[in-house]
Design an enzyme around this catalytic site. Structure first.
Site, PDB file in Angstrom:
ATOM      1  N   ASN A 176       0.748  -1.251  -0.139  1.00 15.97           N
ATOM      2  CA  ASN A 176       0.071   0.075  -0.086  1.00 15.97           C
ATOM      3  C   ASN A 176       0.859   1.514  -0.170  1.00 15.97           C
ATOM      4  OD1 ASN A 176       0.921   0.169   2.696  1.00 15.97           O
ATOM      5  ND2 ASN A 176      -1.035   0.069   3.503  1.00 15.97           N
ATOM      6  N   LYS A 177       2.096   1.073  -0.100  1.00 19.11           N
ATOM      7  CA  LYS A 177       2.847   2.367  -0.291  1.00 19.11           C
ATOM      8  C   LYS A 177       3.066   2.849  -1.461  1.00 19.11           C
ATOM      9  CE  LYS A 177       3.978   2.059   4.274  1.00 19.11           C
ATOM     10  NZ  LYS A 177       2.928   0.942   4.739  1.00 19.11           N
ATOM     11  N   ASN A 178       3.713   3.880  -1.396  1.00 19.53           N
ATOM     12  CA  ASN A 178       4.001   4.891  -2.635  1.00 19.53           C
ATOM     13  C   ASN A 178       4.626   4.167  -3.941  1.00 19.53           C
ATOM     14  OD1 ASN A 178       3.360   6.804  -0.731  1.00 19.53           O
ATOM     15  ND2 ASN A 178       4.162   8.437  -1.774  1.00 19.53           N
TER      16      ASN A 178
END
Length: 379
Positions: A176-178
């Site tokens: 779910n990170k950049n």
């Protein structure tokens, strides 16, 4: 359903995975090293260390810095539980620090000062939502108290200045990170000896890895320190290399979407607080908002879900989780508790459009009207 986060994965990542598989070398090889060097250059560092997760990164940093039994480490409660867990892994005690305010939900230096004791050895500073803390303030704080300064930069890859605050920084590439490698993390430290120590500790404390022994044609190795199995594999590094090429563009898209959110929420939901100001240096990992005090969050979450909008919260305060409440009862962090009780995270990712932001803002306004009409009318 418009999701809170969504990994950007496509044909480039698929081709990179196939190439890694076809190479016949799938762990701790050339791709991992290339990923480390590319990530380091992006952050103006000489090197970085790829690991299996941000949790592993935090553990390795604390371990290599000699934090251990009898030591205390200042940590935010507004964070993912791994930040505090890593302190326990090395036998030290996490000391929870309040945030500044709902408008600036970053760790408070004033409260950190109050929590310092003769046993305080380090502070872990978390860049909540991708918004960078004040480097000069925290460097001065750490110097004044003789503390190690560690960044939990899980939310802030690719931002100018991240990884330059103190002794080391830990990054996350969770789904779910950049940017993502599915699971994965990295460490940046400006200290060469610490870098070398962490790099060895990542793989059992061994002096050489399998690829190095193949190239040197020598099967010999030594173990010089206590280590762990925290390696990154070639498959994740292959995906990560593709993602790194796109990270700057994705972060810029997030910035534009965040600015659009601020404009639309000011128009449609004036009773909702958007933390930080529009010019704050950030990777724009999250789109957090603070609901009016009289609003009922769970009914609002359900209203938004009916409109096809997923929301979540960042985070339940760590000191209120059952395990930590049992270990350290009686802790009161009023700003953190108020923020966590009213925070709602809205969708934010590069696949979104301004029209999606409009839909979320309209849905939030309608949801507030349905669940807390008096509060909306007063606004």
């Amino acid at each position: 359903m418009l999701l809170v986060s969504e990994p950007a994965l496509g044909i480039d990542e698929k081709e990179a995975l196939v190439a890694a598989i076809d190479s016949g070398w799938i762990t701790m090889g050339d791709r991992v090293r290339e990923f480390e060097q590319t990530f380091a250059r992006m952050h103006g560092a000489e090197d970085s260390i790829a690991v299996g997760s941000c949790t592993a990164a935090l553990h390795l940093i604390l371990h290599a810095l000699g934090v251990g039994p009898g030591d205390e480490v200042l940590v935010p409660s507004l964070t993912f539980v791994a930040t505090a867990n890593a302190v326990l892994y090395v036998g030290a005690r996490p000391v929870f620090v309040d945030v500044q305010s709902g408008a600036v939900p970053l760790m408070s230096a004033a409260d950190a000062l109050r929590k310092c004791t003769s046993r305080t050895k380090a502070v872990i500073l978390m860049h909540f939502g991708g918004y960078l803390a004040d480097r000069e303030e925290w460097q001065a704080f750490a110097r004044s108290k003789g503390l190690l300064l560690i960044e939990d930069a899980a939310h802030a890859p690719g931002v100018k200045g991240v990884g330059t605050f103190g002794d080391a920084a830990a990054f996350s590439f969770y789904g779910n990170k950049n940017m993502t490698t599915a699971e994965g993390g990295a460490i940046i430290t400006r200290h060469r000896i610490l870098n070398d120590m962490i790099k060895r500790a990542r793989s059992h404390g061994m002096t050489t890895n399998t690829r190095q022994r193949l190239v040197s044609r020598s099967p010999e190795y030594d173990v010089t320190l206590l280590g762990f199995n925290y390696r990154m594999d070639e498959l994740r590094a292959a995906v990560g290399l593709v993602q790194l090429r796109k990270l700057a563009g994705w972060n810029d898209t997030r910035r534009h979407l965040s600015l659009h959110y601020r404009r639309r929420l000011a128009e449609r939901c004036p009773s909702v607080l958007v933390p930080f100001n529009a010019s704050w240096v950030s990777a724009h990992h999250l789109m957090p908002v603070v609901l009016p005090a009289a609003s009922a969050r769970q009914p609002l979450i359900e209203q938004l879900s009916k409109r096809g909008v997923q929301t979540t919260i960042h985070y339940p305060p760590v000191h209120r989780l059952t395990f930590y409440q049992d270990q350290y009862p009686g802790i009161s962090l009023p700003n953190t508790e108020d923020f966590c009780g009213r925070e709602l995270t809205l969708p934010l990712h590069p696949a979104m459009t301004p029209a999606d932001v409009d839909h979320v803002a309209d849905s939030l306004a309608d949801g507030l009207q349905a669940t807390c009409p008096a509060e909306v009318e007063q606004a």
